[in-house]
Structures are given as structure tokens and as C-alpha cells.
Design an enzyme around this catalytic site. Structure first.
Site, PDB file in Angstrom:
ATOM      1  CB  SER A 126      13.247  32.260   3.611  1.00 24.91           C
ATOM      2  OG  SER A 126      12.231  31.787   4.468  1.00 24.91           O
ATOM      3  CE1 TYR A 150       5.909  34.761   6.257  1.00 24.37           C
ATOM      4  CE2 TYR A 150       7.603  33.117   6.630  1.00 24.37           C
ATOM      5  CZ  TYR A 150       6.598  33.648   5.845  1.00 24.37           C
ATOM      6  OH  TYR A 150       6.293  33.071   4.651  1.00 24.37           O
ATOM      7  CB  THR A 176       6.126  37.819   4.310  1.00 25.53           C
ATOM      8  OG1 THR A 176       7.262  37.860   3.452  1.00 25.53           O
ATOM      9  CG2 THR A 176       5.027  36.995   3.643  1.00 25.53           C
ATOM     10  CE  LYS A 289       7.261  37.353  -1.015  1.00 27.27           C
ATOM     11  NZ  LYS A 289       6.614  36.180  -0.419  1.00 27.27           N
ATOM     12  CG  HIS A 313       3.078  33.118   0.435  1.00 22.75           C
ATOM     13  ND1 HIS A 313       3.586  33.979   1.355  1.00 22.75           N
ATOM     14  CD2 HIS A 313       3.710  31.932   0.676  1.00 22.75           C
ATOM     15  CE1 HIS A 313       4.470  33.352   2.129  1.00 22.75           C
ATOM     16  NE2 HIS A 313       4.566  32.111   1.736  1.00 22.75           N
TER      17      HIS A 313
HETATM   18  C1  LIG Z   1       8.178  26.216  -0.864  1.00 20.81           C
HETATM   19  C2  LIG Z   1       7.916  27.682  -0.709  1.00 20.81           C
HETATM   20  C3  LIG Z   1       8.319  28.301   0.458  1.00 20.81           C
HETATM   21  C4  LIG Z   1       8.111  29.672   0.620  1.00 20.81           C
HETATM   22  N1  LIG Z   1       8.578  30.290   1.747  1.00 20.81           N
HETATM   23  C5  LIG Z   1       8.432  31.625   1.876  1.00 20.81           C
HETATM   24  C6  LIG Z   1       8.965  32.291   3.011  1.00 20.81           C
HETATM   25  O1  LIG Z   1       9.593  31.686   3.863  1.00 20.81           O
HETATM   26  N2  LIG Z   1       8.757  33.615   3.118  1.00 20.81           N
HETATM   27  C7  LIG Z   1       8.060  34.333   2.161  1.00 20.81           C
HETATM   28  O2  LIG Z   1       7.884  35.538   2.299  1.00 20.81           O
HETATM   29  N3  LIG Z   1       7.560  33.720   1.084  1.00 20.81           N
HETATM   30  C8  LIG Z   1       7.737  32.396   0.913  1.00 20.81           C
HETATM   31  N4  LIG Z   1       7.243  31.789  -0.211  1.00 20.81           N
HETATM   32  C9  LIG Z   1       6.607  32.611  -1.251  1.00 20.81           C
HETATM   33  C10 LIG Z   1       7.639  33.131  -2.244  1.00 20.81           C
HETATM   34  O3  LIG Z   1       8.440  34.133  -1.668  1.00 20.81           O
HETATM   35  C11 LIG Z   1       6.947  33.746  -3.478  1.00 20.81           C
HETATM   36  O4  LIG Z   1       6.024  34.712  -3.062  1.00 20.81           O
HETATM   37  C12 LIG Z   1       6.252  32.680  -4.321  1.00 20.81           C
HETATM   38  O5  LIG Z   1       7.071  31.540  -4.421  1.00 20.81           O
HETATM   39  C13 LIG Z   1       5.934  33.210  -5.691  1.00 20.81           C
HETATM   40  O6  LIG Z   1       5.186  32.276  -6.412  1.00 20.81           O
HETATM   41  P1  LIG Z   1       5.834  31.322  -7.542  1.00 20.81           P
HETATM   42  O7  LIG Z   1       6.893  30.536  -6.869  1.00 20.81           O
HETATM   43  O8  LIG Z   1       4.699  30.468  -7.975  1.00 20.81           O
HETATM   44  O9  LIG Z   1       6.359  32.202  -8.621  1.00 20.81           O
HETATM   45  C14 LIG Z   1       7.444  30.427  -0.395  1.00 20.81           C
HETATM   46  C15 LIG Z   1       7.046  29.780  -1.564  1.00 20.81           C
HETATM   47  C16 LIG Z   1       7.283  28.427  -1.736  1.00 20.81           C
HETATM   48  C17 LIG Z   1       6.879  27.784  -3.032  1.00 20.81           C
END
Ligand SMILES: Cc1cc2nc3c(=O)[nH]c(=O)nc-3n(C[C@H](O)[C@H](O)[C@H](O)COP(=O)(O)O)c2cc1C
Length: 417
Positions: A126, A150, A176, A289, A313
Site C-alpha cells: 500500500s 495514490y 487506485t 483499481k 474500496h
Molecule cells: C483498513 C483498510 C485500508 C485500506 N487501504 C488501502 C490503500 O492504502 N490503498 C488501496 O488501494 N486500497 C486500500 N483499501 C482497499 C482495499 O485494497 C480493498 O479494495 C478492500 O479492502 C476490499 O474490500 P474488503 O476488504 O471488504 O474485501 C483499504 C481497505 C481497508 C479495509
């Protein structure tokens, strides 16, 4: 490890009175993680935007499809592997990029990386990680890793991050697009909690030479609503930052780092016209994404993009938006097999992976489940969650009559009445 071995490992353990340390059931896993985390940390990970309708939509979309198992097809040998950008991976899943993993466990990526390496599941770093990518890469050995970007307002920073990702062996860049600003996250707002303001989840920035240079340039504007002097809580977190990076930060510089981060981390003006900048600066495959509309998928193809992640997300951005499995068929049709289409948001078990593949996904990203495993038992917790996903998927695939991923097609599903 195939499904039957994993099952017998658990059942045989039961004969000696051992139960799985990490819950197999997702709801129970989430409950246990809640118990292991602070209220604010759990809210940040578990919550969605607004009324959390998108989170529900993600699950409902999976529930609307049913697998129709086929019999007598010799599934004694099952090939669960898939090739992505020239690399064969053992199962059609990767670890989603998740920021601020230190909220789940103090070892954060240092615990996730060995679990990824032990299972062969690619890890997507990330941009908001708690640990600099070079350090995590060092823990992965030969195991595959990608970098999630990002797009900052500073193109120099974008270039630097991508260069670092290439240098530490990342095999793809995932941009993303759905988080040009943060969604309206009710539970976090209620607790008035944003980890970045506490210096958490900004390690890719504080370890970056261009970001360090930006800190030396004109002083960042103070954050709106910030007190002229930080209170005790704010000071505490700044000291944490200094502890993490003793060679780089004084209290004043640490506070500046947080303020500068807030100013540079995202670019709401990002448009299709920006993509060539990245294309010209990396030879790595680029994935977008957050694509859920077929027209955006077509536009990505025209822009020479190498892959998509159908994602909302995890329901953290737009409340009331389309569930990703509902969006997938339209996107897959527009792409027509020309580039890989990945999916995430709401994937909770093997049957979900199966359904996503049947509707056109090449692979899926596992998100919150591994974070909850991390919260419950650190590295071992992440490993258990991944192994359970593997076993569940392998067994589902075999029991549905499919010996390989190619056999998982649209004919294996019906719409629920
Ligand atoms: C706590 C948290 C932090 C996240 N941070 C990022 C991130 O830094 N970059 C990103 O592209 N997606 C981030 N996401 C989204 C995840 O990559 C992913 O799309 C998402 O968790 C999928 O949904 P699910 O966890 O309900 O299956 C984050 C999600 C969560 C729950």
C-alpha cells in the site's frame, strides 16, 4: 497445501483437543479482531462510507449467484494456479493493498510479508503502508509483490515512489483511482479519528527522498482546524513518528511531515490525460483499481492499461454504489479477455472467489479477512486466513466439478430466484 490436507490438519488437531487459533468463520474472525484492537483501530478497518450500503451491496451481489455443481468429472487432480503478467501464482488471489496495518498489529507488514512468502500469494504494498516498501521487500525473498500508488499532487513524488517500487522488485503498479479524496466514513468521523494525522500509515512518504525534499521547501500550511500548538495527544503521536525515524525527524519536522502529507497525498484533478506520464516512466504493467463502469474499462484499454481491479474500496468511498460482483460482468464483457480483470470488495470465502472467476475475473484480492487474521494472531493469523482461503477454494472448485480455473465459466452459475 490442498484443501483436504488443510481439513485433516484441523480435524486431526481436534483429536488432540486443539481448535484453530484463528476463527475459520469470517463473522467470528471479525469479532475476535474487534476484541484484539482498540475501538478506533477497529472502526478504521471495519467501517464503510455513509450508511455502509455499499458494503452490504458487495455481499448481496455474491448472494445473488448460485453455483450449480457438476458430477462425475474426475476432479482428483485440481490445478488452482493462474498466470498474471508472466508469473504463475498458486491460487487466483493476492493480498489487497491495505494501509495503516499497524492499527491491526504492531508488526504490520513485517508480519504480513512472511505469511505471503510462505504461501506464495502476491502482496500488494500500500502507498499508505506502515513500513517502507524496501524493508518489506527484503522479507519477501523471491515472493511476488506489486505496488499500489495514490497519485500525489507532486509528480516528482509519483516518479520517486514508482522508481523505488521497481528497484525493490515490484512486478506491477496498481493505481487506485477511487480515493482522490476520502469518503464520508461515519464511524471514523464519530470517533474523530484519522490515523494519518497521528503519523500512522505514512511510512512510504517519510522514507522517500523527494518527500524529504518537499519538507524542506516552502512551509506547509497548517491543517484546517489545527490548534497553533499541538495538544498532548497530538504530541504523543508525533513522538511515535520520531521514534520510528529517529535519524530524520525532530518534533517540528515530524509535524511538518504530517501536514505536508495531507497536502500532497492525492490529486483530485487526476484525469485520463495524466496516465501517459506514468506509462512513460515505468515498464511495469499498470493496473487501474476502482473501475466499475464498462466505459471506463474501454477507455483504460485505449489508454494502453495492462489490467483492471473492479473495486469499490470495500465500500469505504461511495455509499450506495454498485456491488463489485454486479459490476464485473459488464467490465469483463468490455475487456473481452484482452487484459486481466481482478476484483475485490466483499470476498470472504472460496465460493466468492469461484463466483468472481465464473463471471470473468482472472483473480481476486483478499482484503479485510487477512487484516483481521493479522489482528488476531500476527503472522500466523495471516497465514491461517490465506490457507483457509486456499483450502476452501480448492474444495469448492473440485466439488463443483472443475479441475482447473478454465473450467470455471458462466455455465457454472445461475442467478438466484
Ligand atoms: C483498513 C483498510 C485500508 C485500506 N487501504 C488501502 C490503500 O492504502 N490503498 C488501496 O488501494 N486500497 C486500500 N483499501 C482497499 C482495499 O485494497 C480493498 O479494495 C478492500 O479492502 C476490499 O474490500 P474488503 O476488504 O471488504 O474485501 C483499504 C481497505 C481497508 C479495509
Amino acid at each position: 497445501m490442498k484443501g483436504v490436507e488443510r481439513q485433516s490438519q484441523i480435524y486431526v488437531g481436534g483429536v488432540s483437543g486443539r481448535r484453530p487459533r484463528v476463527p475459520v468463520d469470517f463473522a467470528e474472525l471479525e469479532r475476535r479482531a474487534e476484541g484484539a484492537m482498540s475501538q478506533k483501530a477497529f472502526a478504521y478497518v471495519a467501517a464503510g462510507a455513509g450508511l455502509e450500503e455499499t458494503m452490504r451491496a458487495n455481499r448481496e451481489a455474491f448472494q445473488r449467484w448460485r453455483i450449480v455443481p457438476r458430477m462425475l468429472r474426475d476432479v482428483s487432480e485440481r490445478d488452482t494456479s493462474v498466470e498474471l503478467f508472466g508469473r504463475r501464482i498458486p491460487y487466483p488471489f493476492l493480498l489487497a493493498p491495505i494501509g495503516v496495518l499497524e492499527l491491526a498489529h504492531r508488526e504490520a507488514e513485517r508480519a504480513v510479508a512472511p505469511a505471503a512468502a510462505a504461501t506464495g500469494v502476491p502482496m500488494i504494498f500500500s502507498n499508505q503502508a506502515s513500513t517502507p516498501m524496501e524493508e518489506v521487500a527484503g522479507l519477501l525473498g523471491e515472493s511476488p509483490r506489486w505496488f499500489q500508488l495514490y497519485w500525489s499532487v507532486s509528480n516528482d513524488l509519483v516518479e520517486s515512489l514508482v522508481g523505488r517500487a521497481e528497484a525493490c522488485g515490484c512486478e506491477a503498479i496498481v493505481v487506485t483511482l477511487d480515493t482522490t479524496v476520502l469518503g464520508w466514513r461515519t464511524r471514523d468521523l464519530e470517533l474523530a479519528y484519522l490515523p494519518f494525522l497521528r503519523g500512522k500509515g505514512i511510512a512510504q512518504y517519510t522514507s522517500d527522498p523527494v518527500f524529504q525534499r518537499l519538507l524542506d521547501e516552502e512551509p506547509p500550511r497548517p491543517l484546517p482546524g489545527a490548534a497553533p500548538r499541538p495538544g498532548p495527544a497530538a504530541l504523543g503521536t508525533l513522538f511515535q513518528l520520531i521514534r520510528n525515524y529517529p535519524e530524520r525527524f525532530s518534533p517540528g519536522r515530524a509535524r511538518k511531515a504530517v501536514e505536508r502529507f495531507i497536502q500532497v497525498y492525492s490529486r483530485p484533478s487526476l484525469s485520463w490525460d495524466d496516465l501517459p506520464f506514468l506509462r512513460e516512466r515505468t515498464k511495469l504493467p499498470i493496473l487501474l483499481k476502482g473501475i466499475v463502469h464498462p466505459d471506463d474499462a474501454r477507455r483504460a484499454l485505449d489508454a494502453g492499461i495492462d489490467g483492471l481491479v473492479v473495486s469499490n474500496h470495500g465500500g469505504r468511498q461511495v455509499d450506495g454504489s454498485i456491488g463489485t460482483l454486479d459490476a464485473l460482468p459488464g467490465v469483463a464483457e468490455a475487456i473481452d479477455g484482452r487484459i486481466p480483470v481482478l476484483l475485490d470488495s466483499g470476498v470472504r470465502g472460496g465460493a466468492d472467489v469461484f463466483k468472481a472467476l465464473a463471471l470473468g475475473a482472472t483473480a481476486v484480492l483478499i482484503g479485510r479477512p487477512y487484516v483481521f487474521g493479522l489482528a488476531v494472531a500476527g503472522e500466523a493469523g495471516v497465514k491461517e486466513v490465506i490457507r483457509n482461503f486456499m483450502a476452501d477454494f480448492d474444495l469448492t472448485m473440485g466439488l463443483a466439478g472443475c479441475g482447473s480455473l478454465e473450467a470455471i465459466d458462466r455455465q457454472t452459475l445461475v442467478r438466484a430466484a
